[in-house]
Design a protein around this motif. Structure first.
Motif, PDB file in Angstrom:
ATOM      1  N   ASP A 152       4.657  -1.161  -0.968  1.00  0.00           N
ATOM      2  CA  ASP A 152       4.394   0.184  -1.446  1.00  0.00           C
ATOM      3  C   ASP A 152       3.332   0.180  -2.552  1.00  0.00           C
ATOM      4  O   ASP A 152       2.373   0.958  -2.525  1.00  0.00           O
ATOM      5  N   ALA A 153       3.495  -0.764  -3.500  1.00  0.00           N
ATOM      6  CA  ALA A 153       2.552  -0.826  -4.626  1.00  0.00           C
ATOM      7  C   ALA A 153       1.163  -1.207  -4.143  1.00  0.00           C
ATOM      8  O   ALA A 153       0.153  -0.635  -4.568  1.00  0.00           O
ATOM      9  N   LEU A 154       1.106  -2.180  -3.218  1.00  0.00           N
ATOM     10  CA  LEU A 154      -0.199  -2.602  -2.717  1.00  0.00           C
ATOM     11  C   LEU A 154      -0.875  -1.479  -1.929  1.00  0.00           C
ATOM     12  O   LEU A 154      -2.087  -1.309  -1.977  1.00  0.00           O
ATOM     13  N   ARG A 155      -0.055  -0.709  -1.208  1.00  0.00           N
ATOM     14  CA  ARG A 155      -0.623   0.423  -0.478  1.00  0.00           C
ATOM     15  C   ARG A 155      -1.194   1.454  -1.448  1.00  0.00           C
ATOM     16  O   ARG A 155      -2.312   1.945  -1.288  1.00  0.00           O
ATOM     17  N   LYS A 156      -0.388   1.770  -2.493  1.00  0.00           N
ATOM     18  CA  LYS A 156      -0.865   2.754  -3.472  1.00  0.00           C
ATOM     19  C   LYS A 156      -2.137   2.268  -4.141  1.00  0.00           C
ATOM     20  O   LYS A 156      -2.985   3.064  -4.547  1.00  0.00           O
ATOM     21  N   ALA A 157      -2.254   0.951  -4.313  1.00  0.00           N
ATOM     22  CA  ALA A 157      -3.443   0.409  -4.963  1.00  0.00           C
ATOM     23  C   ALA A 157      -4.565   0.166  -3.963  1.00  0.00           C
ATOM     24  O   ALA A 157      -5.574  -0.463  -4.302  1.00  0.00           O
ATOM     25  N   ALA A 158      -4.378   0.622  -2.727  1.00  0.00           N
ATOM     26  CA  ALA A 158      -5.390   0.516  -1.680  1.00  0.00           C
ATOM     27  C   ALA A 158      -5.839  -0.915  -1.451  1.00  0.00           C
ATOM     28  O   ALA A 158      -7.012  -1.210  -1.247  1.00  0.00           O
ATOM     29  N   LEU A 159      -4.851  -1.829  -1.516  1.00  0.00           N
ATOM     30  CA  LEU A 159      -5.184  -3.251  -1.348  1.00  0.00           C
ATOM     31  C   LEU A 159      -4.452  -3.836  -0.131  1.00  0.00           C
ATOM     32  O   LEU A 159      -4.792  -4.906   0.358  1.00  0.00           O
ATOM     33  N   TRP A 160      -3.449  -3.080   0.339  1.00  0.00           N
ATOM     34  CA  TRP A 160      -2.554  -3.623   1.365  1.00  0.00           C
ATOM     35  C   TRP A 160      -3.295  -4.138   2.580  1.00  0.00           C
ATOM     36  O   TRP A 160      -3.064  -5.270   3.016  1.00  0.00           O
ATOM     37  N   ASP A 161      -4.212  -3.345   3.100  1.00  0.00           N
ATOM     38  CA  ASP A 161      -4.874  -3.740   4.330  1.00  0.00           C
ATOM     39  C   ASP A 161      -5.686  -5.015   4.164  1.00  0.00           C
ATOM     40  O   ASP A 161      -5.848  -5.788   5.098  1.00  0.00           O
ATOM     41  N   GLU A 162      -6.184  -5.217   2.946  1.00  0.00           N
ATOM     42  CA  GLU A 162      -7.022  -6.411   2.733  1.00  0.00           C
ATOM     43  C   GLU A 162      -6.198  -7.680   2.564  1.00  0.00           C
ATOM     44  O   GLU A 162      -6.686  -8.764   2.815  1.00  0.00           O
ATOM     45  N   VAL A 163      -4.967  -7.561   2.082  1.00  0.00           N
ATOM     46  CA  VAL A 163      -4.222  -8.778   1.738  1.00  0.00           C
ATOM     47  C   VAL A 163      -2.934  -8.963   2.525  1.00  0.00           C
ATOM     48  O   VAL A 163      -2.233  -9.949   2.327  1.00  0.00           O
ATOM     49  N   LYS A 164      -2.605  -8.035   3.428  1.00  0.00           N
ATOM     50  CA  LYS A 164      -1.268  -8.097   4.024  1.00  0.00           C
ATOM     51  C   LYS A 164      -1.029  -9.395   4.791  1.00  0.00           C
ATOM     52  O   LYS A 164       0.102  -9.839   4.921  1.00  0.00           O
ATOM     53  N   ASP A 165      -2.111 -10.053   5.247  1.00  0.00           N
ATOM     54  CA  ASP A 165      -1.935 -11.287   5.999  1.00  0.00           C
ATOM     55  C   ASP A 165      -1.887 -12.523   5.105  1.00  0.00           C
ATOM     56  O   ASP A 165      -1.659 -13.621   5.577  1.00  0.00           O
TER      57      ASP A 165
END
Lengths: 442, 408, 265
Positions: free
Chosen positions: C140-153
């Motif tokens: 949730d936090a990574l999504r809010k920080a717009a980073l999730w897509d870049e680091v989810k893997d």
């Protein structure tokens, strides 16, 4: 998602727990520092309390008659002839003098005359003999002399020996202590400042009361001279080369790694080196301050090099650039400008290195400095050479005394440590003063 | 005639030649320049200095080399060089240097560059001493240890659990009991010093105020300045009897004042400043931004230390502990006075045991003949000790260096 | 006096989040912040601008009591968040900082994995009971920080291995993960390139919906782009505070005008 209370003014249970953990953590930290402080205090107080007695000594003031019949039958007063009378000839005179003094003070005893004589140190006969040989004219008359009391009697006046412990001791008896107390009340026995502790040589196993640090201090002094004369120039030259001239390549990397490793090599390994190279290979004399100094030099070099390099490094490149800009060569820039500015730092490091060397024991044991030495070593003799006469050193003397059976030597060993610590304190204070005085902030 | 002896002694002659060279070269440089000073490539003094070093350095160097050749020869029972021939060889080297330097000192000679090259060679020679020391250590131990292994099987030395030297020969000289004692004492020392030193460093760098720091830091440094013989005596007269009377005897674990515990605890005290000052450096090199990041998330100080500072500093702290372990293994006086002399494989920490360093001292200060295995074993022990500490130090340095690169 | 003032404000459209009154900060002998009073609204972006050394960062650090960690620093005056005095003896700075998150000038991810960086706050504050809950918060936090897509893997990769802009967004995610009400940002873009800066600015615009964002910035353009209100600091004093548009178009104080037109700073 969260069970956190929203008011900041109310501490929730979790925060209280976390703060308790925080407080515990702080207590651990404080506890660690207290443990270190406690260790230091206990260490120093235990050494000082058991060693301070070495600086006081119990003396008996005796009026000794010196009959010609026993000391100089020939009547020539020729020292060479008189020297034939050994200390065994003098011991009865001391015993007689003591018995007479007791009589005058009105002390009676059930002890035999020989046992009463044991109150006087075995060293006293030698002291009296030396005194008489130096002043042959005294023979036939009498002389008043302060002689050492035996170690147990000395211990009694310092609180080390009690009537109870004396009852269990084959070397003394409660009765002897009672006599000593009577003599002390009469002013014949007195415990006072012991200057001889710092000047007299070591004494044999039976005479802790006569043992002193003279030879050890002299030996340590000689070694420190050797270390200073060798380690300072070599250390400074090495650091100048490494810091100012050495090209950055594998070789100078090797030298650097090598130096930092040498700094961590156990000191006893340097003793093995000294034994194998300086004594067995080069044939230098065992137990000599020269070999000791060489070993300590090699051991101290890394310390001096590391601190000298730090001092050179702290001189800003600006100074070098300025010197080079007015046409000085690299060498001139270093020796005329950089080195003088780094000198206080280098000296501070050298003093600290010397202090380290002064307290070092293990390597000196291996090169034979543990030997029993009673003669003051000469700095130079024709047949032996420079600093080559057998000597011992302060810390080794401590070790030596810990290996002796008589409990009186524990006091001596601790006293020697107090002396050693005073020297170290003075050296470190000098280093700190030097740093304060010349400290420069760029 | 002592005056003649002195005049013709080698040092005086060589220094005399050097001074002669200095004076002559300076004068000649002056003479070639004449009134026209500008034609000289260097100051006359530089010519003199060059001549001085041209005599002194080759003379001292050749003397050292020739003496080495002579003493190696003597060791093998051959007199390769007599004292007299060394005297004349060195003297001729000095004389050649002197004449050569004087002849060179003419206008075009860049004397300053030449004399500085001499000085630089001195600096390099000084640096070589550090390397020579290491070579000396290795050579002396390898040489004598080889002698030992010729008389004693190395497998028995390394793997035997029996240490019983006997001056009549036929000794059992297995290193394992000594190694065990060494490691046991070091382990207790580290188990005491690492938590205390680490917590002290953490408290001083993260919690303590200015005043507390200005008192506590020097206090800990004093512990570092105390010679090991003092710690040894402390173990002997205070800690040993204390542990015996209050722990070992009441617990029925033995009645020896010298024990692994005595030596270990006292050595632990000695190591506190070592661990704390190294840890202090390492903890301080963790950037403040890390701490701020954690504190700003609402972590307490201790949580920050445990979760952020310590993990970040861990490689450095491990390096520091390895260095401390090296110290502990090589420490001599504390174990000589505190641990005892009996070689024993036991788990009871209140029993007297002995270490490698103790046996090096006792075998080399004993009365046995030097060439006997009982004495020579000390060199094999020394070699083992050297290899152990060297390994630990190199490992520690590699770790610490890696860690420093990480943050700088 | 103060209370009536507050009461008035609560009635208005925007809700008051932080109110500071007569705040002074001393660093040893230096008087770094002089008598600053300011009101900050919830759910909006407020910018602090001013030349370097004007005390804006120092004042920002008062709002989550980060200045407590500096020995020589003394803070006086009243700061209230949600009408609670943060200097009250009963307030634990640990709880305060969980509620008031902070992002620093230079990205400072911990030397841990990306996942552990974000999970750190929830872990110490006990926000998640299970591993699954933690992963939920992290995502949730990574999504809010717009980073999730870049680091989810590569959640297990070290946080220090990301690019500067990614590191800063990781730090923002880390701050969001403790569920704060307020986000303090101390020049969050000053160490970043223009592309990364644009990304962060976009992110701040999104965060405004759910957080009270206070941002210190060097760049007037940035303040103009993202903030609703702007405070101008000069030599430790708050010179002017108001709607961003007004500050930049018709400043009342000559010092503000000089700064905006580039004559000082």
């Amino acid at each position: 998602m969260t069970a956190r209370s929203h008011s900041l003014l109310v501490q929730d249970a979790r925060t209280r727990r976390r703060n308790a953990a925080e407080a515990r953590f702080r207590v651990y930290g404080l506890g660690a520092i207290s443990v270190a402080a406690l260790a230091l205090v206990v260490l120093l107080s235990s050494v000082v309390s058991s060693g301070i007695g070495a600086f006081r000594q119990t003396y008996i003031t005796l009026e000794i008659s010196l009959p010609e019949a026993k000391l100089d039958k020939s009547g020539t007063r020729d020292p060479e002839v008189m020297a034939k009378v050994t200390t065994f000839g003098y011991a009865p005179l001391l015993q007689d003098a003591l018995l007479r003094t007791m009589e005058q003070s009105g002390i009676t005893t059930s002890l035999s005359a020989a046992d009463v004589g044991k109150i006087i140190s075995k060293e006293a006969a030698a002291t009296l003999r030396d005194h008489v040989l130096a002043n042959p004219d005294l023979i036939g008359g009498s002389v008043t002399l302060d002689v050492l009391a035996e170690g147990r009697i000395d211990g009694y006046f310092k609180g080390r020996v009690t009537l109870e412990s004396a009852a269990l001791d084959a070397n003394t008896s409660p009765e002897a202590l009672r006599i000593a107390q009577g003599l002390a009340d009469a002013g014949v026995i007195e415990t006072r400042l012991n200057r001889r502790f710092l000047t007299a040589p070591d004494a044999s196993d039976q005479r802790p009361e006569a043992a002193g640090l003279g030879v050890a201090i002299l030996g340590s002094l000689y070694m420190m001279l050797v270390v200073l004369v060798l380690a300072l120039p070599i250390g400074v030259a090495t650091s100048i080369y490494l810091e100012e001239f050495a090209p950055r390549n594998r070789l100078s990397d090797l030298v650097e790694v090598n130096i930092s490793n040498l700094a961590a090599v156990p000191s006893i390994v340097f003793g093995i080196l000294g034994l194998a190279i300086f004594i067995n290979f080069a044939g230098l004399r065992q137990s000599s301050p020269l070999v000791g100094g060489l070993v300590l030099t090699l051991m101290t070099l890394p310390t001096i090099i590391i601190s000298s390099r730090a001092a050179l490094k702290s001189v800003p490149p600006l100074i070098r650039d300025a010197a080079l800009a007015v046409g000085a060569s690299r060498m001139q820039a270093v020796f005329h400008h950089v080195l003088p500015l780094a000198a206080p730092g280098i000296l501070t490091g050298t003093i600290i290195g010397l202090a380290q060397a002064l307290g070092e024991t293990a390597p000196l044991l291996l090169i034979g400095m543990v030997a029993f030495v009673r003669d003051y070593p000469a700095a130079y003799t024709d047949e032996a050479g420079l600093f080559a006469e057998a000597a011992t050193a302060l810390p080794v003397q401590v070790f030596n005394w810990t290996q002796r059976a008589d409990p009186g030597f524990v006091e001596r060993a601790s006293g020697a440590i107090i002396t050693l610590l005073v020297f170290l304190l003075a050296m470190n204070a000098a280093a700190i003063l030097l740093r304060r005085r010349f400290e420069r902030r760029w | 005639m002592w005056i003649l002896d002195a005049i013709f002694s080698l040092p005086v002659l060589v220094v005399g030649l050097a001074i002669l060279g200095y004076v002559a070269a300076t004068a000649r440089a002056h003479a070639t320049a004449g009134s026209n000073f500008g034609t000289l490539a260097a100051q006359p003094r530089a010519h003199g200095t060059n001549a001085f070093f041209s005599v002194l350095i080759p003379a001292v160097g050749s003397f050292a080399a020739l003496s080495l050749v002579r003493s190696i020869g003597l060791r093998q029972g051959v007199e390769t060089l007599s004292v007299r021939s060394i005297f004349w060889l060195v003297l001729s080297v000095a004389a050649i240097g002197c004449i050569d330097a004087i002849l060179r000192s003419s206008a075009g000679f860049r004397a300053r560059v030449a004399s500085e090259a001499w000085i630089k060679s001195l600096l390099i020679a000084a640096s070589a001493i550090a390397i020579l020391t290491t070579i000396g250590i290795l050579w002396s131990m390898l040489f004598e240890a080889t002698q030992f292994f010729r008389q004693y099987d190395w497998r028995d030395f390394l793997f035997s659990t029996d240490w019983a030297p006997n001056f009549r020969g036929n000794s059992a000289l297995g290193i394992l009991p000594l190694l065990w004692g060494t490691l046991y004492v070091s382990f207790i020392a580290l188990a005491f010093a690492v938590p205390v030193g680490l917590f002290a460093a953490i408290y001083l760098s993260e919690y303590a105020g200015q005043r507390m720091r200005s008192v506590a830091k020097p206090m800990i440094e004093i512990l570092a300045g105390i010679p090991t013989i003092v710690y040894g005596l402390f173990a002997l007269i205070t800690v040993g009897p204390l542990l015996r009377d209050h722990f070992a005897q009441p617990l029925g674990l033995g009645d020896s004042a010298s024990s692994v515990m005595t030596a270990g605890l006292v050595m632990g005290i000695m190591l506190i400043p070592f661990v704390s000052s190294l840890s202090d450096d390492i903890i301080n090199s963790v950037p403040q931004a890390m701490r701020d990041g954690s504190l700003a998330l609402g972590a307490t100080r201790s949580e920050t230390i445990r979760n952020v500072v310590i993990p970040a500093a861990l490689p450095g702290i491990v390096g520091a502990i390895l260095l401390a372990a090296g110290r502990a293994i090589g420490e001599t006086m504390i174990v000589v006075l505190g641990a005892g002399a009996a070689a024993r494989l036991s788990l009871n920490p209140f029993e007297a045991m002995t270490t490698i360093t103790v046996k090096i001292v006792s075998q080399l200060t004993g009365d046995t003949e030097f060439a006997s295995p009982e004495t020579l074993v000390a060199f094999a022990l020394g070699l083992t000790l050297f290899v152990l500490t060297l390994g630990l130090n190199v490992l520690a340095l590699v770790i610490v260096r890696k860690y420093r690169e990480h943050y700088e | 006096m103060k209370d009536t003032h507050l009461a008035e404000r609560v009635d208005t459209m925007t809700q008051l989040k932080i109110s500071a009154r007569h705040v002074n900060v001393h660093y040893g002998e230096t008087h770094a912040v002089k008598d600053v009073s300011v009101d900050i609204d919830a759910n909006s972006v407020t910018a602090f601008i001013g030349p370097s050394g004007c005390g804006k960062s120092t004042f920002l650090r008062c709002l989550n009591r980060m200045n407590d960690t500096i020995d020589t620093c003394r803070v006086s005056g009243g700061i209230r968040i949600d009408d609670e005095d943060i200097h009250d003896r009963k307030v634990d700075p640990v709880q305060l900082r969980a509620k008031v998150g902070m992002v620093f000038q230079k990205p400072n991810p911990f030397p841990k994995s990306i996942h552990d960086n974000v999970a750190y706050g929830p872990k110490i504050h006990g926000l998640a009971r299970t591993r699954a809950e933690t992963s939920g918060i992290v995502e949730d936090a990574l999504r809010k920080a717009a980073l999730w897509d870049e680091v989810k893997d590569r959640l297990d990769a070290p946080g220090t291995g990301l690019s500067g802009g990614q590191q800063q967004r990781l730090c923002i995610a880390r701050a969001i993960a403790t569920a704060p009400d307020v986000l303090l940002m101390d020049e969050p873009c000053s160490a970043l390139d223009p592309v990364a800066t644009a990304q962060i600015e976009e992110l701040i615009d999104d965060l405004r919906q759910s957080y009270c964002v206070v941002i210190v910035t060097h760049s007037m353009q940035q303040a103009a782009r993202i903030s609703r209100k702007t405070a101008f600091f000069h030599l430790g004093s708050l010179v002017e505070f108001g709607e961003t548009d007004r500050i930049f178009t018709s400043p009342e104080d000559p010092r503000t005008e000089n700064y905006i037109t580039g004559r000082i700073g």
